[in-house]
Motif scaffolding. Structure first.
Motif, PDB file in Angstrom:
ATOM      1  N   ALA A 150     -43.354 -17.563 -20.703  1.00 45.73           N
ATOM      2  CA  ALA A 150     -43.093 -16.280 -20.030  1.00 45.73           C
ATOM      3  C   ALA A 150     -41.619 -15.936 -20.189  1.00 45.73           C
ATOM      4  CB  ALA A 150     -43.473 -16.371 -18.552  1.00 45.73           C
ATOM      5  N   GLY A 151     -41.233 -15.544 -21.371  1.00 45.93           N
ATOM      6  CA  GLY A 151     -39.816 -15.313 -21.610  1.00 45.93           C
ATOM      7  C   GLY A 151     -39.497 -13.910 -22.049  1.00 45.93           C
ATOM      8  N   LEU A 152     -38.217 -13.614 -22.123  1.00 43.97           N
ATOM      9  CA  LEU A 152     -37.753 -12.328 -22.627  1.00 43.97           C
ATOM     10  C   LEU A 152     -38.188 -12.143 -24.084  1.00 43.97           C
ATOM     11  CD1 LEU A 152     -34.068 -11.954 -21.350  1.00 43.97           C
ATOM     12  CD2 LEU A 152     -36.035 -10.566 -20.704  1.00 43.97           C
ATOM     13  N   THR A 181     -46.785 -14.285 -23.691  1.00 45.62           N
ATOM     14  CA  THR A 181     -46.426 -12.905 -23.994  1.00 45.62           C
ATOM     15  C   THR A 181     -45.245 -12.520 -23.106  1.00 45.62           C
ATOM     16  OG1 THR A 181     -47.173 -10.617 -24.172  1.00 45.62           O
ATOM     17  CG2 THR A 181     -48.095 -11.897 -22.379  1.00 45.62           C
ATOM     18  N   ILE A 182     -44.446 -11.577 -23.576  1.00 41.57           N
ATOM     19  CA  ILE A 182     -43.253 -11.175 -22.835  1.00 41.57           C
ATOM     20  C   ILE A 182     -43.598 -10.544 -21.489  1.00 41.57           C
ATOM     21  CG2 ILE A 182     -41.847 -10.886 -24.894  1.00 41.57           C
ATOM     22  CD1 ILE A 182     -42.344  -7.853 -24.691  1.00 41.57           C
ATOM     23  N   GLN A 183     -44.779  -9.985 -21.375  1.00 45.09           N
ATOM     24  CA  GLN A 183     -45.195  -9.344 -20.120  1.00 45.09           C
ATOM     25  C   GLN A 183     -45.135 -10.302 -18.942  1.00 45.09           C
ATOM     26  OE1 GLN A 183     -48.878  -7.118 -20.359  1.00 45.09           O
ATOM     27  NE2 GLN A 183     -49.582  -7.906 -18.393  1.00 45.09           N
ATOM     28  N   HIS A 184     -45.424 -11.582 -19.183  1.00 40.35           N
ATOM     29  CA  HIS A 184     -45.538 -12.549 -18.085  1.00 40.35           C
ATOM     30  C   HIS A 184     -44.239 -12.701 -17.292  1.00 40.35           C
ATOM     31  CE1 HIS A 184     -49.367 -13.407 -19.702  1.00 40.35           C
ATOM     32  NE2 HIS A 184     -49.029 -14.327 -20.571  1.00 40.35           N
ATOM     33  N   MET A 185     -43.088 -12.503 -17.948  1.00 41.61           N
ATOM     34  CA  MET A 185     -41.825 -12.751 -17.255  1.00 41.61           C
ATOM     35  C   MET A 185     -41.655 -11.853 -16.032  1.00 41.61           C
ATOM     36  SD  MET A 185     -37.973 -12.904 -18.784  1.00 41.61           S
ATOM     37  CE  MET A 185     -36.732 -13.920 -17.972  1.00 41.61           C
ATOM     38  N   ALA A 186     -42.203 -10.644 -16.108  1.00 42.27           N
ATOM     39  CA  ALA A 186     -42.106  -9.714 -14.984  1.00 42.27           C
ATOM     40  C   ALA A 186     -43.342  -9.755 -14.097  1.00 42.27           C
ATOM     41  CB  ALA A 186     -41.897  -8.289 -15.507  1.00 42.27           C
ATOM     42  N   GLN A 187     -44.236 -10.701 -14.352  1.00 41.41           N
ATOM     43  CA  GLN A 187     -45.498 -10.771 -13.604  1.00 41.41           C
ATOM     44  C   GLN A 187     -45.782 -12.214 -13.172  1.00 41.41           C
ATOM     45  OE1 GLN A 187     -47.168  -8.102 -12.715  1.00 41.41           O
ATOM     46  NE2 GLN A 187     -45.987  -6.650 -13.929  1.00 41.41           N
ATOM     47  N   LEU A 188     -44.762 -12.927 -12.738  1.00 38.31           N
ATOM     48  CA  LEU A 188     -44.943 -14.343 -12.411  1.00 38.31           C
ATOM     49  C   LEU A 188     -45.902 -14.552 -11.244  1.00 38.31           C
ATOM     50  CD1 LEU A 188     -41.307 -15.730 -12.845  1.00 38.31           C
ATOM     51  CD2 LEU A 188     -43.249 -15.946 -14.416  1.00 38.31           C
ATOM     52  N   THR A 208     -49.371 -16.657 -11.685  1.00 35.89           N
ATOM     53  CA  THR A 208     -49.638 -17.918 -10.993  1.00 35.89           C
ATOM     54  C   THR A 208     -50.759 -17.781  -9.967  1.00 35.89           C
ATOM     55  OG1 THR A 208     -47.759 -17.409  -9.535  1.00 35.89           O
ATOM     56  CG2 THR A 208     -47.345 -18.881 -11.395  1.00 35.89           C
ATOM     57  N   ASN A 209     -51.023 -16.555  -9.504  1.00 37.81           N
ATOM     58  CA  ASN A 209     -52.203 -16.345  -8.656  1.00 37.81           C
ATOM     59  C   ASN A 209     -53.482 -16.608  -9.441  1.00 37.81           C
ATOM     60  OD1 ASN A 209     -50.706 -15.598  -6.417  1.00 37.81           O
ATOM     61  ND2 ASN A 209     -50.889 -13.397  -6.793  1.00 37.81           N
ATOM     62  N   ALA A 210     -53.513 -16.106 -10.676  1.00 37.93           N
ATOM     63  CA  ALA A 210     -54.712 -16.227 -11.495  1.00 37.93           C
ATOM     64  C   ALA A 210     -54.845 -17.599 -12.147  1.00 37.93           C
ATOM     65  CB  ALA A 210     -54.715 -15.142 -12.575  1.00 37.93           C
ATOM     66  N   MET A 236     -36.192 -13.063 -11.374  1.00 39.10           N
ATOM     67  CA  MET A 236     -35.396 -13.705 -10.315  1.00 39.10           C
ATOM     68  C   MET A 236     -36.010 -13.461  -8.942  1.00 39.10           C
ATOM     69  SD  MET A 236     -31.393 -13.484 -11.357  1.00 39.10           S
ATOM     70  CE  MET A 236     -31.268 -11.722 -11.180  1.00 39.10           C
ATOM     71  N   ARG A 237     -36.520 -12.255  -8.715  1.00 45.71           N
ATOM     72  CA  ARG A 237     -37.131 -11.929  -7.425  1.00 45.71           C
ATOM     73  C   ARG A 237     -38.355 -12.791  -7.160  1.00 45.71           C
ATOM     74  NH1 ARG A 237     -40.547  -6.637  -7.347  1.00 45.71           N
ATOM     75  NH2 ARG A 237     -41.966  -8.173  -8.284  1.00 45.71           N
ATOM     76  N   ASP A 238     -39.214 -12.914  -8.155  1.00 43.53           N
ATOM     77  CA  ASP A 238     -40.495 -13.585  -7.948  1.00 43.53           C
ATOM     78  C   ASP A 238     -40.376 -15.102  -7.957  1.00 43.53           C
ATOM     79  OD1 ASP A 238     -41.586 -11.106  -7.787  1.00 43.53           O
ATOM     80  OD2 ASP A 238     -42.609 -11.159  -9.731  1.00 43.53           O
ATOM     81  N   ARG A 239     -39.288 -15.621  -8.478  1.00 45.68           N
ATOM     82  CA  ARG A 239     -39.128 -17.078  -8.495  1.00 45.68           C
ATOM     83  C   ARG A 239     -39.072 -17.655  -7.089  1.00 45.68           C
ATOM     84  NH1 ARG A 239     -37.080 -19.263 -13.385  1.00 45.68           N
ATOM     85  NH2 ARG A 239     -36.883 -21.210 -12.241  1.00 45.68           N
ATOM     86  N   ALA A 240     -38.622 -16.860  -6.133  1.00 43.37           N
ATOM     87  CA  ALA A 240     -38.447 -17.355  -4.765  1.00 43.37           C
ATOM     88  C   ALA A 240     -39.747 -17.861  -4.162  1.00 43.37           C
ATOM     89  CB  ALA A 240     -37.857 -16.257  -3.881  1.00 43.37           C
TER      90      ALA A 240
END
Length: 413
Positions: free
Chosen positions: A121-123, A252-259, A263-265, A321-325
């Motif tokens: 899940a990267g840039l 895919t790059i999309q995952h980085m903004a959809q963590l 991880t829910n799925a 960064m927001r979703d990592r919390a």
């Protein structure tokens, strides 16, 4: 030591196509391809083509409607681009119908099973494709095949040696000759799951295939994508049931903004976040997107494209960064781009240790073959021109300073 030469893209804003491609576009343009990009019409066509009528959970209908409207109002599609989008949406709808029919015939499939996946899940432009190809070489894991990229293969899928497919590939190579310098698209490249997310019509896939789609992008970012990721997991269960294999390796790059949806799925997934200086990512990504537009849009506007992808890339790092919390750090591996290049073995060891998987000798041997044969710059390199894209790299680095500090990402010259 050999030195890799750089190539300039001289026709980025004013593409030069081959006479054969121009003639084909003219033939396609004699018909109104836009008119067929209509949700209800496309769903009716898919049902008629497959003889099926159950599309499964209805969540996909809203993104399909938002997408079709954005393609009409913002897509600036060329006749070829409109035809390509129409056929792609139709294929995805047909694949969705086949998924639901398969599950109806085999209801035991639709239960979570197997080991959690490894998800990259990267840039964009941060080494994700190279890393994905390495991991997928391991015979103990499961990666998508080209035939599975849009769901269960059609019963009458064209064979690999089909002359029409070969002609299509030749046309693309002739009109996008520099694409191979920017993205690994050779035969044998590992396939990512963007089209499987496209079965819910909620995927960055549609934004990277043409001009910016601001209203679709805004809807995508403001909507909880958990249903799309849950449907991805559903489709992967079908594919795994059909062909078996070890844990999935996804990317895919999309995952980085959809963590969070990711991880829910996929609870228990090992998430590999690759990080790179956005000041290097944005010029590269923007050039790639603008170059690809020459076949799909009526006009190419590199500056507008770069502005759009600047916000998308910076949005990815902010949401990451927001979703990592809310995530468990033990399931995340952070990998700076330069470390993928300079400490590849160490990166692989860390990923496998975090996933609790053995890195076997057959896997190491297969990965060594990939490293020997798929050097990222084996076809040459593109020289990116931030000024021609209207980019202010100092401003991009200023806006991403917190991100770069947190993940020890150096600025690249």
């Amino acid at each position: 030591m050999t030195t890799t030469s750089f190539t300039e893209i001289a026709d980025l804003a004013a593409p030069r196509l081959t006479p054969e491609m121009r003639a084909m576009c003219e033939r396609i343009g004699r018909h109104d391809q836009y008119a067929a990009i209509d949700p209800e019409r496309l769903m009716t066509e898919a049902a008629e083509l497959t003889g099926l009528d159950d599309f499964g959970p209805d969540w996909f209908r809203t993104p399909l409607e938002v997408l079709c409207r954005a393609l009409h109002e913002e897509g600036d599609l060329s006749p070829l681009g409109a035809l390509t989008q129409r056929l792609q949406i139709q294929r995805l709808l047909c694949a969705r119908l086949r998924v639901e029919r398969f599950i109806k015939d085999h209801p035991d499939i639709d239960r979570p099973r197997g080991e959690p996946p490894i998800v990259i899940a990267g840039l964009p432009r941060s080494g994700t494709t190279f890393l994905h190809n390495l991991l997928a070489a391991d015979p103990g894991v499961r990666a998508l095949s080209a035939e599975e990229a849009e769901g269960p293969p059609e019963p009458a899928a064209a064979p690999a040696g089909d002359p029409a497919l070969a002609a299509q590939r030749r046309l693309l190579d002739e009109n996008l000759p520099l694409m191979k310098m920017m993205i690994d698209i050779d035969d044998g490249s590992t396939v990512e799951e963007l089209s499987l997310l496209g079965l819910s019509f909620s995927s960055i896939l549609f934004e990277i295939q043409g001009a910016p789609l601001p209203t679709y992008g805004a809807w995508f970012l403001s909507t909880d994508q958990t249903p799309a990721y849950e449907y991805l997991a559903r489709v992967l269960r079908v594919l795994h049931w059909q062909r078996g294999g070890g844990p999935w390796v996804l990317k895919t790059i999309q995952h980085m903004a959809q963590l969070r949806p990711l991880t829910n799925a996929f609870p228990g997934a090992t998430v590999v976040c690759t990080h790179r200086d956005p000041g290097a990512v944005v010029p590269s990504m923007s050039t790639l997107m603008a170059y690809g537009q020459r076949l799909s849009t009526r006009t190419v506007d590199p500056v507008r494209t770069a502005g759009y992808w600047t916000e998308r890339v910076l949005g990815m790092v902010e949401r990451c960064m927001r979703d990592r919390a809310g995530l468990e750090e033990r399931q995340i591996v952070d990998v700076p781009f330069l470390r993928i290049r300079d400490d590849t073995d160490g990166v692989l060891d860390e990923i496998y240790a975090r996933a609790g998987l053995p890195l076997t000798e057959p896997a190491r041997t297969a990965m060594a073959t990939v490293r020997a044969n798929r050097h990222p710059h084996r076809h040459g390199r593109i020289r990116y021109d931030p000024a021609a894209l209207g980019l202010d790299l100092d401003r991009i680095r200023e806006r991403s300073a917190e991100y770069r500090a947190r993940f020890a990402v150096p600025a690249e010259s």
